[in-house]
Write an enzyme that holds these catalytic residues in place. Structure first.
Site, short mmCIF file in Angstrom:
data_model
loop_
_atom_site.label_atom_id
_atom_site.label_comp_id
_atom_site.label_asym_id
_atom_site.label_seq_id
_atom_site.Cartn_x
_atom_site.Cartn_y
_atom_site.Cartn_z
N GLY A 52 0.82 -1.20 0.00
CA GLY A 52 0.00 0.00 0.00
C GLY A 52 0.85 1.25 0.00
O GLY A 52 0.59 2.18 0.76
N HIS A 53 1.87 1.26 -0.86
CA HIS A 53 2.76 2.42 -0.95
C HIS A 53 3.54 2.38 -2.26
O HIS A 53 3.47 1.41 -3.01
CB HIS A 53 3.72 2.48 0.24
CG HIS A 53 4.69 1.34 0.28
ND1 HIS A 53 4.41 0.17 0.95
CD2 HIS A 53 5.92 1.18 -0.27
CE1 HIS A 53 5.44 -0.65 0.83
NE2 HIS A 53 6.37 -0.07 0.08
N SER A 54 4.29 3.44 -2.49
CA SER A 54 5.21 3.54 -3.62
C SER A 54 6.50 4.14 -3.09
O SER A 54 6.53 4.74 -2.02
CB SER A 54 4.62 4.45 -4.70
OG SER A 54 5.51 4.60 -5.77
N ARG A 99 2.29 -0.46 -5.05
CA ARG A 99 2.18 -1.89 -4.86
C ARG A 99 1.35 -2.23 -3.63
O ARG A 99 1.42 -1.54 -2.60
CB ARG A 99 3.55 -2.56 -4.78
CG ARG A 99 4.27 -2.54 -3.44
CD ARG A 99 4.96 -1.25 -3.01
NE ARG A 99 5.63 -0.51 -4.03
CZ ARG A 99 6.89 -0.65 -4.39
NH1 ARG A 99 7.66 -1.47 -3.75
NH2 ARG A 99 7.41 0.09 -5.34
#
Length: 138
Positions: A52-54, A99
């Site tokens: 839950g991040h980039s 992702r």
């Protein structure tokens, strides 16, 4: 440089077959970056999601050492889901790709090889901020 889903790669990790068990090695130019951090996810409860991040600058290679899981990838325009379930394959995620990891099988282990040490400043943790970041890359 604006990265897209098309920049994501599956990297084959050399596999040495042996009747006593297989061996895979990540060294030299197996992956396109120097490894500066290694971490792994395990005992992920059924139905849970990770990621839950980039990242702004960090590259990562994800490997399913055991079991399987799905990686949902987003570039702000297109989405792609990759299932990882082979310990001799890694998913190379370039900078600027969102992702989410989901659908972990029982006993799965996700190994992550990263191009840099942890820095909170390198993370984009809200999808709305990610979209703004991607728009600024144009």
């Amino acid at each position: 440089m604006r990265t897209t889903i098309d920049d994501i790669q599956i990297i084959d990790i050399p596999k040495i077959h042996d009747i006593r068990g297989n061996l895979s090695v990540v060294e030299g130019n197996t992956i396109p970056f120097e490894i500066k951090r290694v971490y792994y996810l395990y005992d992920v409860p059924s139905g849970s999601e990770r990621g839950g991040h980039s990242h702004i600058e960090q590259l990562e290679l994800l490997i399913a050492l055991s079991g399987s899981f799905e990686v949902v990838l987003k570039d702000g325009s297109k989405n792609r889901t990759v299932t990882l379930n082979k310990p001799n394959q890694g998913l190379l995620i370039p900078i600027g790709i969102w992702r989410e990891l989901q659908n972990f099988s029982s006993g799965s282990v996700c190994l992550v090889l990263a191009s840099d040490v942890f820095s909170e400043k390198d993370y984009i943790r809200e999808y709305a901020d990610f979209v703004l970041f991607k728009d600024g890359m144009c």
